[in-house]
Design a protein around this motif. Structure first.
Motif, PDB file in Angstrom:
ATOM      1  N   ALA A  43      46.796  47.840  57.330  1.00 44.01           N
ATOM      2  CA  ALA A  43      46.163  47.265  56.137  1.00 44.01           C
ATOM      3  C   ALA A  43      47.214  46.799  55.133  1.00 44.01           C
ATOM      4  CB  ALA A  43      45.237  48.281  55.489  1.00 44.01           C
ATOM      5  N   ARG A  44      46.904  45.716  54.428  1.00 46.29           N
ATOM      6  CA  ARG A  44      47.797  45.174  53.396  1.00 46.29           C
ATOM      7  C   ARG A  44      46.928  44.648  52.258  1.00 46.29           C
ATOM      8  NH1 ARG A  44      53.060  45.236  52.477  1.00 46.29           N
ATOM      9  NH2 ARG A  44      54.041  43.356  51.700  1.00 46.29           N
ATOM     10  N   SER A  45      47.275  44.956  51.035  1.00 46.84           N
ATOM     11  CA  SER A  45      46.492  44.524  49.877  1.00 46.84           C
ATOM     12  C   SER A  45      46.792  43.075  49.516  1.00 46.84           C
ATOM     13  CB  SER A  45      46.815  45.399  48.656  1.00 46.84           C
ATOM     14  OG  SER A  45      48.099  45.081  48.131  1.00 46.84           O
ATOM     15  N   ALA A  46      45.921  42.513  48.738  1.00 44.10           N
ATOM     16  CA  ALA A  46      46.197  41.214  48.126  1.00 44.10           C
ATOM     17  C   ALA A  46      47.269  41.430  47.056  1.00 44.10           C
ATOM     18  CB  ALA A  46      44.923  40.666  47.480  1.00 44.10           C
ATOM     19  N   PRO A  47      48.092  40.434  46.787  1.00 40.30           N
ATOM     20  CA  PRO A  47      49.039  40.564  45.673  1.00 40.30           C
ATOM     21  C   PRO A  47      48.259  40.775  44.371  1.00 40.30           C
ATOM     22  CG  PRO A  47      49.587  38.676  47.045  1.00 40.30           C
ATOM     23  CD  PRO A  47      48.237  39.159  47.488  1.00 40.30           C
ATOM     24  N   HIS A  48      48.730  41.694  43.554  1.00 42.21           N
ATOM     25  CA  HIS A  48      48.059  42.002  42.297  1.00 42.21           C
ATOM     26  C   HIS A  48      49.045  42.635  41.329  1.00 42.21           C
ATOM     27  CE1 HIS A  48      47.900  45.706  44.671  1.00 42.21           C
ATOM     28  NE2 HIS A  48      47.772  46.362  43.528  1.00 42.21           N
ATOM     29  N   SER A  49      48.597  42.852  40.100  1.00 40.13           N
ATOM     30  CA  SER A  49      49.423  43.557  39.118  1.00 40.13           C
ATOM     31  C   SER A  49      48.524  44.455  38.278  1.00 40.13           C
ATOM     32  CB  SER A  49      50.182  42.571  38.224  1.00 40.13           C
ATOM     33  OG  SER A  49      49.274  41.808  37.448  1.00 40.13           O
ATOM     34  N   MET A  50      49.149  45.412  37.628  1.00 40.15           N
ATOM     35  CA  MET A  50      48.462  46.330  36.727  1.00 40.15           C
ATOM     36  C   MET A  50      49.133  46.249  35.366  1.00 40.15           C
ATOM     37  SD  MET A  50      46.175  47.713  38.597  1.00 40.15           S
ATOM     38  CE  MET A  50      45.794  48.099  40.287  1.00 40.15           C
ATOM     39  N   ASP A  51      48.387  46.527  34.318  1.00 41.41           N
ATOM     40  CA  ASP A  51      48.969  46.456  32.974  1.00 41.41           C
ATOM     41  C   ASP A  51      49.672  47.743  32.562  1.00 41.41           C
ATOM     42  OD1 ASP A  51      46.686  48.002  32.578  1.00 41.41           O
ATOM     43  OD2 ASP A  51      46.262  47.115  30.612  1.00 41.41           O
ATOM     44  N   ARG A  52      49.682  48.736  33.438  1.00 40.30           N
ATOM     45  CA  ARG A  52      50.355  50.017  33.193  1.00 40.30           C
ATOM     46  C   ARG A  52      51.259  50.339  34.370  1.00 40.30           C
ATOM     47  NH1 ARG A  52      46.437  52.744  29.732  1.00 40.30           N
ATOM     48  NH2 ARG A  52      45.506  51.008  28.590  1.00 40.30           N
ATOM     49  N   GLU A  53      52.249  51.171  34.130  1.00 46.96           N
ATOM     50  CA  GLU A  53      53.104  51.650  35.220  1.00 46.96           C
ATOM     51  C   GLU A  53      52.251  52.432  36.217  1.00 46.96           C
ATOM     52  OE1 GLU A  53      57.359  53.684  35.119  1.00 46.96           O
ATOM     53  OE2 GLU A  53      55.800  55.039  34.412  1.00 46.96           O
ATOM     54  N   GLU A  54      52.575  52.283  37.499  1.00 43.26           N
ATOM     55  CA  GLU A  54      51.926  53.041  38.568  1.00 43.26           C
ATOM     56  C   GLU A  54      53.005  53.694  39.414  1.00 43.26           C
ATOM     57  OE1 GLU A  54      48.010  51.583  40.782  1.00 43.26           O
ATOM     58  OE2 GLU A  54      49.523  50.024  40.653  1.00 43.26           O
ATOM     59  N   ARG A 100      48.783  58.109  53.576  1.00 49.81           N
ATOM     60  CA  ARG A 100      48.127  58.637  52.375  1.00 49.81           C
ATOM     61  C   ARG A 100      49.159  58.741  51.266  1.00 49.81           C
ATOM     62  NH1 ARG A 100      43.959  63.527  51.818  1.00 49.81           N
ATOM     63  NH2 ARG A 100      42.547  61.764  52.011  1.00 49.81           N
ATOM     64  N   ALA A 101      48.699  58.426  50.054  1.00 46.87           N
ATOM     65  CA  ALA A 101      49.532  58.569  48.858  1.00 46.87           C
ATOM     66  C   ALA A 101      48.703  59.178  47.743  1.00 46.87           C
ATOM     67  CB  ALA A 101      50.076  57.209  48.418  1.00 46.87           C
ATOM     68  N   THR A 102      49.395  59.779  46.798  1.00 41.42           N
ATOM     69  CA  THR A 102      48.795  60.168  45.530  1.00 41.42           C
ATOM     70  C   THR A 102      49.307  59.164  44.508  1.00 41.42           C
ATOM     71  OG1 THR A 102      48.745  62.498  46.150  1.00 41.42           O
ATOM     72  CG2 THR A 102      48.593  61.989  43.798  1.00 41.42           C
ATOM     73  N   VAL A 103      48.386  58.561  43.769  1.00 42.55           N
ATOM     74  CA  VAL A 103      48.740  57.506  42.818  1.00 42.55           C
ATOM     75  C   VAL A 103      48.529  58.029  41.406  1.00 42.55           C
ATOM     76  CG1 VAL A 103      48.351  55.106  42.154  1.00 42.55           C
ATOM     77  CG2 VAL A 103      47.909  55.830  44.509  1.00 42.55           C
ATOM     78  N   VAL A 104      49.513  57.759  40.533  1.00 43.46           N
ATOM     79  CA  VAL A 104      49.460  58.207  39.147  1.00 43.46           C
ATOM     80  C   VAL A 104      49.681  57.011  38.232  1.00 43.46           C
ATOM     81  CG1 VAL A 104      50.497  59.743  37.425  1.00 43.46           C
ATOM     82  CG2 VAL A 104      50.456  60.423  39.831  1.00 43.46           C
ATOM     83  N   THR A 105      48.831  56.895  37.214  1.00 43.35           N
ATOM     84  CA  THR A 105      48.980  55.853  36.195  1.00 43.35           C
ATOM     85  C   THR A 105      48.344  56.358  34.906  1.00 43.35           C
ATOM     86  OG1 THR A 105      48.698  53.482  35.757  1.00 43.35           O
ATOM     87  CG2 THR A 105      46.870  54.598  36.863  1.00 43.35           C
ATOM     88  N   SER A 106      48.131  55.472  33.951  1.00 43.45           N
ATOM     89  CA  SER A 106      47.504  55.830  32.680  1.00 43.45           C
ATOM     90  C   SER A 106      46.024  55.478  32.709  1.00 43.45           C
ATOM     91  CB  SER A 106      48.156  55.059  31.529  1.00 43.45           C
ATOM     92  OG  SER A 106      49.532  55.305  31.480  1.00 43.45           O
ATOM     93  N   ALA A 107      45.213  56.279  32.050  1.00 44.06           N
ATOM     94  CA  ALA A 107      43.792  55.968  31.919  1.00 44.06           C
ATOM     95  C   ALA A 107      43.641  54.646  31.181  1.00 44.06           C
ATOM     96  CB  ALA A 107      43.083  57.088  31.161  1.00 44.06           C
TER      97      ALA A 107
END
Length: 124
Positions: A43-54, A100-107
């Protein structure tokens, strides 16, 4: 709520990715958003971005990512750090084994895919 179990976590799926929210606002966390992420083989995601650090901490398997044009492959115990607004494409580095990963970011984070910006449902 001091305990949020994986067994009781809602499930959100997107094209080979399964998100299990653990500590997010809807499950009692005010500042952080943390989820378990399962990635199907190949599996591979579409290119994207987030407004917070991940930060993606690999629990098992191998995860390939392109972060702001830099290709990396991370194994169990490794972390992939994605700065805010950096273009990200994430995938399973194996065509045979799940990851599997654990993902951490800001609410309160917002995702941008193409021209669409939205709050990912697994982070709410």
């Amino acid at each position: 709520m001091p305990l949020s179990t994986l067994a009781e976590a809602p499930l959100f799926t997107v094209e080979g990715f399964a998100f299990h929210p653990l500590a997010v606002p809807s499950r009692g966390s005010a500042e952080l958003a943390i989820w378990a992420l399962d990635i199907d083989p190949g599996a591979r995601s579409a290119p994207h971005s987030m407004d917070r650090e991940e930060v993606f901490v690999v629990v098992s398997g191998r995860i390939a990512a392109t972060v702001a044009g830099v290709d990396v492959v991370a194994g169990a115990g490794d972390a992939i750090v994605v700065p805010p607004h950096a273009q990200l494409q994430l995938g399973n580095a194996s065509a045979e084994e799940p990851a599997r990963a654990t993902v951490v970011t800001s609410a309160g984070m917002l995702a941008t895919v193409g021209d669409d910006t939205f709050p990912p449902p697994w982070a709410q």
